[in-house]
Design a protein around this motif. Structure first.
Motif, short mmCIF file in Angstrom:
data_model
loop_
_atom_site.label_atom_id
_atom_site.label_comp_id
_atom_site.label_asym_id
_atom_site.label_seq_id
_atom_site.Cartn_x
_atom_site.Cartn_y
_atom_site.Cartn_z
N VAL A 58 0.91 -1.27 -0.11
CA VAL A 58 0.00 -0.06 0.00
C VAL A 58 0.93 1.29 -0.08
N ASN A 114 0.88 5.74 -1.34
CA ASN A 114 -0.22 6.85 -1.90
C ASN A 114 -0.28 6.85 -3.44
N LEU A 124 -4.64 6.76 -2.34
CA LEU A 124 -4.35 5.48 -1.93
C LEU A 124 -3.75 4.81 -3.34
N ASN A 136 -9.06 13.23 -0.64
CA ASN A 136 -9.92 11.93 -0.02
C ASN A 136 -11.22 12.23 0.21
N VAL A 148 -2.50 5.82 6.90
CA VAL A 148 -1.59 5.94 5.78
C VAL A 148 -1.20 7.53 5.57
N TYR A 162 0.04 11.09 3.97
CA TYR A 162 0.05 11.59 2.60
C TYR A 162 0.42 12.93 2.49
N LEU A 192 -9.05 2.96 4.30
CA LEU A 192 -8.32 1.95 3.73
C LEU A 192 -8.98 0.75 3.62
#
Length: 242
Positions: A87, A89, A122, A177, A207, A209, A225
């Motif tokens: 995983v 970005n 993502l 997002n 995560v 970013y 996610l």
């Protein structure tokens, strides 16, 4: 909470380049590619919120990413989801001609396919070679005040672990997002984009970013996610630059 208006995605333009504060354009990137080198020895677990076992698991699942695009080289971070999936970005893998992946012990991995999400910053990368280890995803998003540890490769250099706390949630100021994102005071640098944010038990809670001018870091929450990974239509093959 107060959020600074100036933010930046924390992907490094070149191995020694910085990143510009939005909305200023990023600096020029080099046209030559710097060869891969073995990773420096990882930082010791002392001084982090992770236990020694948690630190060992964290360093094994972290991946350094070099994006060789048609316009130059940039670096980012990622983490294993399973033996052949990592995983990161969307902006880390954007406009790529080739992705170079390496682990904490300097092992190079071949990338097979890359997909990016439409509603979150993502991406998932399939690897030909097996990844050393994969973490557990937390069942729920963290609460304000919870401990957070970020594990990644700032500036494309050695593995780095930084600690902080969850400061709150905010509507994504970068509009990358859908919905809210988490804010933490755990320090990050250019090249930290795609790093895993872990709770005290070593589970992924978000995560990395972006960061802002006040050194607050922004996380895609684990709930987002999980929702993206559970939706067969959430990811599409990533376009390449050539």
């Amino acid at each position: 909470m107060r959020t600074a208006a100036r933010l930046t995605a924390v992907v490094a333009a070149g191995l020694v380049g910085g990143c510009a504060w939005l909305p200023e354009p990023p600096p020029p990137v080099p046209t030559s590619v710097v060869p891969s080198v073995a990773a420096a020895p990882p930082l010791a677990a002392a001084g982090t919120q992770l236990s020694p076992d948690g630190f060992d698991a964290a360093q094994r699942m972290a991946v350094r990413i070099r994006n060789i695009g048609c316009g130059g080289l940039s670096t980012g971070s990622g983490f294993a989801l399973d033996e052949h999936t990592l995983v990161t970005n969307r902006h880390v893998v954007a406009d790529s001609a080739e992705l170079q992946l390496s682990t904490y012990d300097g092992r190079e991995l071949a990338a097979e396919a890359t997909s990016t999400a439409g509603l979150a910053d993502l991406a998932v990368v399939r690897t030909v070679d097996p990844l050393p280890a994969a973490p557990q995803l937390a069942d729920a998003d963290p609460q304000v005040g919870d401990a957070v540890t970020v594990v990644g490769y700032p500036l494309g250099r050695q593995l780095t672990v930084t600690d902080g706390r969850i400061m709150g949630a905010v509507t994504d100021p970068l509009h990358a997002n859908l919905g809210e994102v988490l804010v933490t005071d755990a320090p990050v640098e250019p090249g930290s984009s795609g790093s895993a944010a872990l709770d005290a038990e070593g589970r992924v809670i978000g995560v990395v970013y972006a960061k802002n001018a006040d050194d607050m870091s922004f996380l895609v929450p684990v709930s987002t996610l999980r929702a993206m990974l559970g939706d067969d239509t959430a990811f599409e093959p990533a376009p390449t630059c050539g």
